[in-house]
Design a protein around this motif. Structure first.
Motif, mmCIF file in Angstrom:
data_model
loop_
_atom_site.group_PDB
_atom_site.id
_atom_site.type_symbol
_atom_site.label_atom_id
_atom_site.label_comp_id
_atom_site.label_asym_id
_atom_site.label_seq_id
_atom_site.Cartn_x
_atom_site.Cartn_y
_atom_site.Cartn_z
ATOM 1 N N ALA A 245 24.998 -37.914 -53.060
ATOM 2 C CA ALA A 245 24.361 -38.832 -53.356
ATOM 3 C C ALA A 245 23.523 -37.785 -54.486
ATOM 4 O O ALA A 245 22.970 -37.979 -55.375
ATOM 5 C CB ALA A 245 23.140 -39.840 -53.032
ATOM 6 N N LEU B 103 24.189 -35.193 -55.361
ATOM 7 C CA LEU B 103 25.023 -34.300 -56.852
ATOM 8 C C LEU B 103 24.757 -33.073 -56.399
ATOM 9 O O LEU B 103 24.983 -32.079 -57.669
ATOM 10 C CB LEU B 103 24.867 -34.813 -58.064
ATOM 11 N N GLY B 104 25.194 -32.875 -54.703
ATOM 12 C CA GLY B 104 25.227 -31.235 -54.995
ATOM 13 C C GLY B 104 24.253 -30.868 -54.883
ATOM 14 O O GLY B 104 23.907 -29.036 -55.120
ATOM 15 N N TYR B 105 22.604 -30.511 -55.203
ATOM 16 C CA TYR B 105 22.318 -30.152 -54.985
ATOM 17 C C TYR B 105 21.235 -30.948 -53.745
ATOM 18 O O TYR B 105 20.030 -31.031 -53.064
ATOM 19 C CB TYR B 105 20.956 -30.961 -55.857
ATOM 20 N N ASP B 106 22.272 -30.493 -52.547
ATOM 21 C CA ASP B 106 22.001 -30.922 -51.264
ATOM 22 C C ASP B 106 20.198 -29.816 -51.198
ATOM 23 O O ASP B 106 19.677 -30.431 -49.597
ATOM 24 C CB ASP B 106 22.919 -31.036 -50.308
ATOM 25 N N GLY B 107 20.256 -29.082 -51.055
ATOM 26 C CA GLY B 107 19.353 -28.145 -50.385
ATOM 27 C C GLY B 107 18.360 -28.541 -50.641
ATOM 28 O O GLY B 107 17.201 -28.661 -50.309
ATOM 29 N N LEU B 108 18.111 -29.342 -52.143
ATOM 30 C CA LEU B 108 16.394 -29.555 -52.463
ATOM 31 C C LEU B 108 16.525 -30.838 -51.651
ATOM 32 O O LEU B 108 15.684 -30.650 -51.180
ATOM 33 C CB LEU B 108 16.640 -29.517 -54.248
#
Lengths: 256, 306
Positions: free
Chosen positions: B53, B55-60
């Protein structure tokens, strides 16, 4: 030359539409995060500034690319300014390509100012720059490449569809593109026709996951030169493909 | 007054009043439903789903979940909680989203492992978390140190602690004390000196102010434990020798030939109760001490204690 004129007009129009006002929201978001996170979390101030900053650059840019991109052609038709432009010695493909470069230029300028904000916030939390911080530039470059693809796709949809549907298509492709790796994994697990269809879809939709290096860069992990080269080539080829589609559709579109 | 001005004034007044009224009502509703906003809710508990979920912004997302874990622990710790049901899932989601977020493993284990009220009392989950961290960050010797620490301090599993320190010591650039700790663990596990060495190592290797303060508190507590143990042994010896308990600390000091009245790390003299128990004067000053505390004493939780 004609393409440059259309591009500069598109850029000016975007500025006049107050697109760059998003920079204020971005600045508030980043400065708020830089000040607050240190107080409510533990040891992730720098990580948050990098992750939040680059995520915001990416998402703000994608939203701008889609919302401006979908109206680039339809708005000109609606206002009937397209007929004035095309009555001059401007070819239809030049109009599309000029619009693309105008929008891409707007996003590059926007990203440039946001990048300054990211580095300023980083300096605020770290009080110094280290060599690894230069990697952020690679992430920003990948984000700009991502914008090129989204701009081209928005223009493609804008060349034949209504703004609302174009927005839906472009957003859907952005989301699907973020799951491109999963689509490829699914294709590898499928058999027969499903496998061919899934593989085809995996190569047809844009693969945005390869452009997302934000998390690894936040941990100061270097990015391979080969990836930079291949991502550049992929973005250029994909954008040309989508733009060619837009040109083809627009070339045969009945504007009467 | 023009029509436009009238409308402006009325509309502005309506805006301000209705905002104030809605805030007031919400405040009253919160009082009717205490804890409603801080209920233990984890709408999405699957780390995989959350990763997708994002969308690739897993670091944040990992930073957001890590902050949520810190806030959750801090809030419950502050209110004397004895259960931390969401802590382990929050940490698992955080580390799944960003497996290189080392701080989540380091602090996460110190939130999970200690017994309540200092932590969640889940050392097994702390070990699971740290093993996942080591799997994803095999070159980080700090993680081996922290894992060995949990084995030693929480589980008193000296064999696994020694083995973990030994594994950590084999990593290039590992701190040399890991080798020493591994050897110490094998020969002198359970001794005050070994525990002191561990906390001293923690103090020296961390950059974090809170962890440093915590290490100092544990070192102080260790000194109290050791002092009280020695004085209690002296009381026993006195009893065996004389057939009665010492009447005062001064009598005990004289009988044992001690150089002066023994004092705790804050300089307060230890007290001797009529029942022959040695106690510290201000137990709250030594939240991690296990000896010298009045019967039934419960330490008040301290947010900074990790």
């Amino acid at each position: 030359m004609r393409i440059a004129h259309i591009a500069s007009n598109t850029f000016r129009e975007a500025v006049r539409d107050r697109v760059l006002y998003n920079l204020i929201a971005f600045a508030l978001l980043l400065s708020g995060a830089a000040i607050l996170v240190g107080q409510i979390s533990i040891e992730i101030e720098k990580l948050v500034v990098i992750n939040l900053g680059l995520t915001a650059v990416s998402l703000f840019g994608v939203v701008i690319a889609i919302f401006i991109g979908i109206g680039l052609v339809s708005k000109e038709i609606e206002k009937r300014t397209l007929y004035t432009v095309l009555s001059r010695p401007v070819r239809r493909w030049e109009f599309i390509v000029g619009k693309f470069f105008g929008l891409a230029g707007t996003l590059v300028v926007n990203t440039f100012f946001m990048a300054i904000g990211v580095f300023a916030a980083l300096f605020y939390v770290s009080h110094k720059f280290v060599r690894a911080d230069a990697l952020i530039l690679v992430a920003l470059y990948f984000i700009v490449l991502q914008f090129l693809i989204v701009c081209a796709l928005a223009l493609l949809f804008s060349s034949f569809s209504s703004p609302l549907l174009s927005a839906v298509f472009a957003f859907s492709l952005f989301v699907i593109g973020s799951f491109a790796e999963d689509l490829r994994n699914f294709a590898a697990l499928a058999h027969g026709v499903s496998r061919w269809l899934a593989t085809g879809a995996a190569y047809l939709v844009p693969n945005f996951s390869a452009f997302n290096v934000i998390t690894s860069i936040a941990h100061e992990q270097p990015v391979a030169g080969q990836l930079i080269l291949q991502n550049t080539l992929y973005a250029v080829f994909y954008a040309i493909m989508a733009l060619s589609g837009a040109v083809l559709i627009f070339e045969y579109r009945d504007l009467k | 007054m023009t029509q436009r001005k009238k409308i402006t004034i009325i509309a502005s007044a309506c805006l301000v009043l209705s905002l104030a009224a809605s805030s007031f009502v919400l405040h009253r509703t919160d009082q009717l439903r205490p804890q409603a906003t801080l209920d233990e809710v984890l709408l999405l508990s699957s780390p995989k789903v959350i990763k997708r979920a994002s969308l690739g912004y897993d670091g944040l997302m990992a930073c957001i979940y890590w902050t949520r874990a810190v806030q959750y622990f801090g809030y419950r710790h502050h209110y004397y909680a004895t259960s931390y049901n969401l802590l382990a899932p929050l940490l698992e989601i955080t580390t799944h989203l960003d497996p290189h977020l080392v701080v989540a493993y380091e602090f996460g284990t110190s939130f999970l492992a200690p017994k309540p009220p200092y932590g969640a009392g889940e050392p097994e989950r702390a070990i699971e978390l740290m093993n996942y961290g080591i799997q994803n960050n095999p070159d980080n010797w700090h993680l081996y140190y922290d894992l060995g620490f949990v084995y030693y301090m929480q589980l008193h599993d000296y064999k696994d602690a020694a083995e973990t320190f030994e594994r950590g010591s084999q990593i290039p650039n590992a701190h040399p004390f890991l080798k020493v700790l591994a050897a110490q663990m094998a020969q002198h596990a359970g001794e005050y000196e070994t525990a002191r060495m561990l906390w001293s190592a923690t103090y020296q290797t961390t950059q974090d102010k809170q962890i440093k303060e915590n290490a100092v508190e544990h070192l102080r507590a260790l000194r109290v434990d050791e002092d009280v143990q020695q004085l209690q042994d002296a009381v026993t010896r006195f009893g065996v020798r004389t057939g009665r308990l010492p009447a005062s600390m001064a009598e005990l000091v004289a009988a044992e030939g001690l150089p002066g009245t023994p004092v705790d790390p804050d300089g307060h003299p230890y007290k001797l109760t009529p029942e022959g128990r040695v106690e510290v004067r201000v137990p709250d000053d030594f939240p991690f001490a296990t000896k010298g505390l009045p019967p039934g004493y419960k330490p008040s939780p301290n947010f900074h204690s990790l």
